[in-house]
Design an enzyme around this catalytic site. Structure first.
Site, PDB file in Angstrom:
ATOM      1  N   SER A  93       0.821  -1.216   0.000  1.00  0.00           N
ATOM      2  CA  SER A  93       0.000   0.000   0.000  1.00  0.00           C
ATOM      3  C   SER A  93       0.854   1.264   0.000  1.00  0.00           C
ATOM      4  O   SER A  93       2.054   1.244   0.302  1.00  0.00           O
ATOM      5  CB  SER A  93      -0.930   0.002   1.204  1.00  0.00           C
ATOM      6  OG  SER A  93      -1.725  -1.150   1.189  1.00  0.00           O
TER       7      SER A  93
HETATM    8  C1  LIG Z   1      -3.692  -3.970  -0.495  1.00  0.00           C
HETATM    9  S1  LIG Z   1      -3.112  -5.587  -0.281  1.00  0.00           S
HETATM   10  C2  LIG Z   1      -2.413  -5.587   1.348  1.00  0.00           C
HETATM   11  C3  LIG Z   1      -1.354  -4.582   1.627  1.00  0.00           C
HETATM   12  C4  LIG Z   1      -0.440  -4.974   2.721  1.00  0.00           C
HETATM   13  N1  LIG Z   1      -1.047  -5.232   4.002  1.00  0.00           N
HETATM   14  C5  LIG Z   1       0.758  -4.058   2.892  1.00  0.00           C
HETATM   15  O1  LIG Z   1       1.524  -4.315   3.773  1.00  0.00           O
HETATM   16  O2  LIG Z   1       0.939  -3.105   2.135  1.00  0.00           O
HETATM   17  C6  LIG Z   1      -4.598  -6.502   0.000  1.00  0.00           C
HETATM   18  C7  LIG Z   1      -4.396  -7.968   0.263  1.00  0.00           C
HETATM   19  O3  LIG Z   1      -5.613  -8.507   0.786  1.00  0.00           O
HETATM   20  C8  LIG Z   1      -5.676  -9.853   0.372  1.00  0.00           C
HETATM   21  N2  LIG Z   1      -7.034 -10.368   0.560  1.00  0.00           N
HETATM   22  C9  LIG Z   1      -8.142 -10.163  -0.191  1.00  0.00           C
HETATM   23  N3  LIG Z   1      -9.203 -10.815   0.327  1.00  0.00           N
HETATM   24  C10 LIG Z   1      -8.737 -11.452   1.440  1.00  0.00           C
HETATM   25  C11 LIG Z   1      -9.344 -12.291   2.418  1.00  0.00           C
HETATM   26  N4  LIG Z   1     -10.632 -12.616   2.356  1.00  0.00           N
HETATM   27  N5  LIG Z   1      -8.577 -12.760   3.416  1.00  0.00           N
HETATM   28  C12 LIG Z   1      -7.256 -12.442   3.511  1.00  0.00           C
HETATM   29  N6  LIG Z   1      -6.633 -11.661   2.603  1.00  0.00           N
HETATM   30  C13 LIG Z   1      -7.365 -11.164   1.592  1.00  0.00           C
HETATM   31  C14 LIG Z   1      -5.212  -9.793  -1.073  1.00  0.00           C
HETATM   32  O4  LIG Z   1      -4.829 -11.074  -1.544  1.00  0.00           O
HETATM   33  C15 LIG Z   1      -4.069  -8.786  -0.967  1.00  0.00           C
HETATM   34  O5  LIG Z   1      -2.845  -9.447  -0.791  1.00  0.00           O
END
Ligand SMILES: C[S@@+](CC[C@H](N)C(=O)[O-])C[C@H]1O[C@@H](n2cnc3c(N)ncnc32)[C@H](O)[C@@H]1O
Length: 391
Positions: A93
């Protein structure tokens, strides 16, 4: 790697000067390098598109982007993409967003923190650095992304509890938590998330209604009733996060709403409210989405005829509306069909919001109670009005 240390320090200074990075987070941002979580090839979100960057070809640009205030996409289309990239599905992010959500989280020493959506792991690394890895649990749904995060943690000798699983279920073995932070957006807050946080604990999450827009919610758990845990709190600012995977919406075919030819039995009216001014405005879309949570739209340019039609639908598949936008027009044709008046609901909400002085994201908030979401303006006792056409 001196260059990385220097660019990192400059980013930290900029974040601090802008006020999003609170003093308690400064050291973690200096210690946990963002570039350590990035693959050799990534796509930086540059505002008007994505810049692909390959470390082997452009090492300086790669490092510059790693410490720029932009989101960096690390996966497309749930990892199934073979060049035809459409949807970003995992990322590191934007630093401003990470810092402001961590500020909203308001962690104290010894707090146990749950994170949903590990991605490549930078945010979990920051949390582990500040709270101690034994106080951090992070959950990622995508096994390939989670494996990469685990490798990143190992390389840096950071060891939060990293779980491959669905963040919608929280992570019960580690509960209760003092704080929770979700880094993918939701339009319904899964009950387990507030259910696994202690009373007076805080959950920070990006809330993105189906209609559009998005903002970070800072919810404080207020208690438990027979219908479950309750929580309430304000939005703290605009956000644009990828959706939690299960909360993506698969719209039914238009035929399910309108089996015959357009306009069917629709009633014709006119509006002076420009429909594109609503959907192209992140805040206006958010307010409409808060007031009418089961509404979504599609935009059609009618084969380049110069007219843009906004199609509005309810998820209950009872009603639809169209509004035709023509450049330079002062009124726009509306057709509405079904038991609800979908455009009237949009228009009423926008006119109410305008009459209230177009309050910003921070003026709104959300209360979760008995599995229901109630959006409010200024204070929890002031729920958003139901637009005409809704019961
Ligand atoms: C914007 S990214 C995360 C950014 C991250 N936390 C960082 O350190 O910058 C969003 C993440 O959420 C995950 N995601 C989406 N749906 C999810 C779910 N139901 N459970 C866990 N992770 C999920 C996606 O695979 C993706 O890797």
């Amino acid at each position: 790697m001196t260059a990385a240390v220097d660019v990192r320090a400059r980013l930290v200074d900029r974040l601090e000067a802008s006020g999003v990075l609170t003093p308690g987070w400064r050291q973690a941002f200096l210690d946990v390098g963002r570039h350590e979580f990035l693959p050799d090839v990534f796509w930086a979100s540059t505002g008007d598109g994505y810049e692909r960057c390959d470390r082997a070809r452009s090492p300086e640009r790669w490092l510059e982007l790693a410490y720029s205030d932009v989101a960096i996409v690390t996966q497309w289309d749930d990892g199934t993409s073979s060049g035809q990239q459409r949807e970003p599905t995992s990322s590191v992010s934007m630093p401003t967003m990470v810092a402001s959500m961590l500020r909203d989280l308001d962690v104290h020493e010894g707090h146990k923190v749950w994170e949903g959506g590990t991605g490549p792991g930078w945010n979990a690394g920051l949390l582990a650095r500040r709270q101690g890895a034994h106080n951090v649990v992070t959950v990622e749904l995508d096994a390939v992304v989670a494996a990469q995060a685990a490798a990143n943690f190992r390389a840096l000798d950071i060891a939060p509890t990293a779980v491959v699983g669905d963040a919608a279920h929280g992570y019960l073995p580690g509960a209760p938590y003092d704080r929770g932070i979700l880094t993918c957006s939701v339009r319904h807050v899964p009950p387990a998330l507030i259910g696994q946080i202690r009373r007076h604990g805080v959950l920070v999450l990006p809330f993105a209604p189906l209609f559009g827009g998005g903002a970070v919610a800072r919810l404080t758990v207020t208690g438990t009733t027979v219908t479950g845990t309750t929580a309430t709190g304000p939005f703290t600012g605009s956000s644009a996060f990828m959706r939690m995977r299960q909360q993506r919406y698969q719209a039914p075919p238009v035929d399910d709403y309108l089996p015959g030819d357009w306009p069917g039995d629709a009633v014709r009216e006119y509006t002076t409210l420009n429909p594109l001014n609503v959907v192209d405005d992140w805040l206006a879309s958010f307010v409409v989405g808060l007031a009418v949570p089961d509404l979504y739209y599609r935009r059609s340019n009618n084969g380049g005829s110069g007219m843009t039609t906004l199609w509005l639908f309810d998820t209950g598949v009872t009603s639809w509306a169209t509004v035709d936008f023509v450049d330079g027009a002062s009124r726009f044709e509306v057709r509405q069909s079904g038991s609800r008046r979908m455009w009237s609901e949009v228009e009423d909400t926008v006119r109410w919001w305008t009459a209230a002085g177009r309050p910003g994201f921070e003026r709104f908030g959300l209360t979760l109670e008995g599995g229901e979401h109630r959006a409010w303006l200024h204070q929890p006792a002031n729920p958003l009005p139901s637009p005409r056409g809704q019961d």
